[in-house]
Motif scaffolding. Sequence first.
Motif, PDB file in Angstrom:
ATOM      1  N   TYR A   1       0.940  -1.271   0.124  1.00 51.44           N
ATOM      2  CA  TYR A   1       0.066  -0.021   0.012  1.00 51.44           C
ATOM      3  C   TYR A   1       1.132   1.247  -0.084  1.00 51.44           C
ATOM      4  O   TYR A   1       0.680   2.269  -0.844  1.00 51.44           O
ATOM      5  CB  TYR A   1      -0.773   0.032   1.334  1.00 51.44           C
ATOM      6  N   ILE A   2       1.928   1.200   0.863  1.00 55.97           N
ATOM      7  CA  ILE A   2       2.953   2.331   1.003  1.00 55.97           C
ATOM      8  C   ILE A   2       4.222   1.690   0.723  1.00 55.97           C
ATOM      9  O   ILE A   2       4.478   0.742   1.382  1.00 55.97           O
ATOM     10  CB  ILE A   2       3.050   2.996   2.189  1.00 55.97           C
ATOM     11  N   SER A   3       5.076   2.240   0.036  1.00 55.40           N
ATOM     12  CA  SER A   3       6.415   1.782  -0.282  1.00 55.40           C
ATOM     13  C   SER A   3       7.117   1.116   0.657  1.00 55.40           C
ATOM     14  O   SER A   3       7.331   2.084   1.768  1.00 55.40           O
ATOM     15  CB  SER A   3       7.319   2.833  -1.054  1.00 55.40           C
TER      16      SER A   3
ATOM     17  N   ASP B   1       9.391   3.953  -6.207  1.00 53.08           N
ATOM     18  CA  ASP B   1       9.439   3.708  -4.854  1.00 53.08           C
ATOM     19  C   ASP B   1      10.798   4.354  -4.472  1.00 53.08           C
ATOM     20  O   ASP B   1      10.779   4.762  -3.407  1.00 53.08           O
ATOM     21  CB  ASP B   1       9.546   2.177  -4.647  1.00 53.08           C
TER      22      ASP B   1
ATOM     23  N   TRP C   1       5.274   8.031  -8.435  1.00 54.28           N
ATOM     24  CA  TRP C   1       5.244   7.591  -7.228  1.00 54.28           C
ATOM     25  C   TRP C   1       3.597   7.895  -6.600  1.00 54.28           C
ATOM     26  O   TRP C   1       3.100   7.076  -6.072  1.00 54.28           O
ATOM     27  CB  TRP C   1       6.332   7.641  -6.246  1.00 54.28           C
TER      28      TRP C   1
ATOM     29  N   THR D   1       0.656   5.126  -6.060  1.00 50.66           N
ATOM     30  CA  THR D   1       0.261   4.805  -4.757  1.00 50.66           C
ATOM     31  C   THR D   1      -1.014   5.277  -4.575  1.00 50.66           C
ATOM     32  O   THR D   1      -2.131   4.578  -3.861  1.00 50.66           O
ATOM     33  CB  THR D   1       1.019   5.880  -3.821  1.00 50.66           C
TER      34      THR D   1
END
Length: 222
Positions: free
Chosen positions: A20-22, A68, A111, A115
Amino acid sequence: MKCWAKSVSECSSTQSREHYISKGLFSDKTLFVDNAPFLGGGSKEIAKASLTKKCLCKKHNEQLSIYDDEAIRFGDALKYCLELSAKRRNSTAKKFSPHRKNVDADRFSRWFLKTYLGLFEFFKYPSAIAPETLAALVFSESAITEFLKLEVSMAVSEEFQIVEVVSIAPLEKDEKTIGMQVQLYGVRLNGFFSDKPEYSQKPLKIRFNEYKQGKSCEIRFR
């Protein structure tokens, strides 16, 4: 196959999981998650490796790793500015030589979009820009910075802490989601999306000033 980039090009035959988040934005193996709709809301400590969803095929997912890396570069730049400020805080110098860190604006914009594409289904209102259009921008061979307006959403004197915390919120208008707010390591950024190149803006700069000596460090999106 679940892949939000399937309209961009043919998918591979292997399903992959996208964070979900790097994950590189966090150094710990476990994370404290608060108010995440994909976990049913509430608060929970969970392994970083588990914070994934099936939303990309292996081929498309592997093409996104450089974006990322750019978000991680921004996080590292913020940490650097904090460490520099700590070193200079008690200095008797009248003026500092400013240090500068650069972030690739185009890669960071991609990015931001990728996301969003992994999270927008959890927002209250539908996306104002078709997900297929945003997916095409993420994989575009041309620069996309004019399709996304990035701005710092903080007061000049606002206090904040640079810690490994990331929060996400939708930006809404007329019951549509028009962008996303990301608070990354204490710095709040708003990103507004467009389906045409309408945002011609000066490169974003984040300046860190010492109380007496003025500018100490600057992060430039170039």
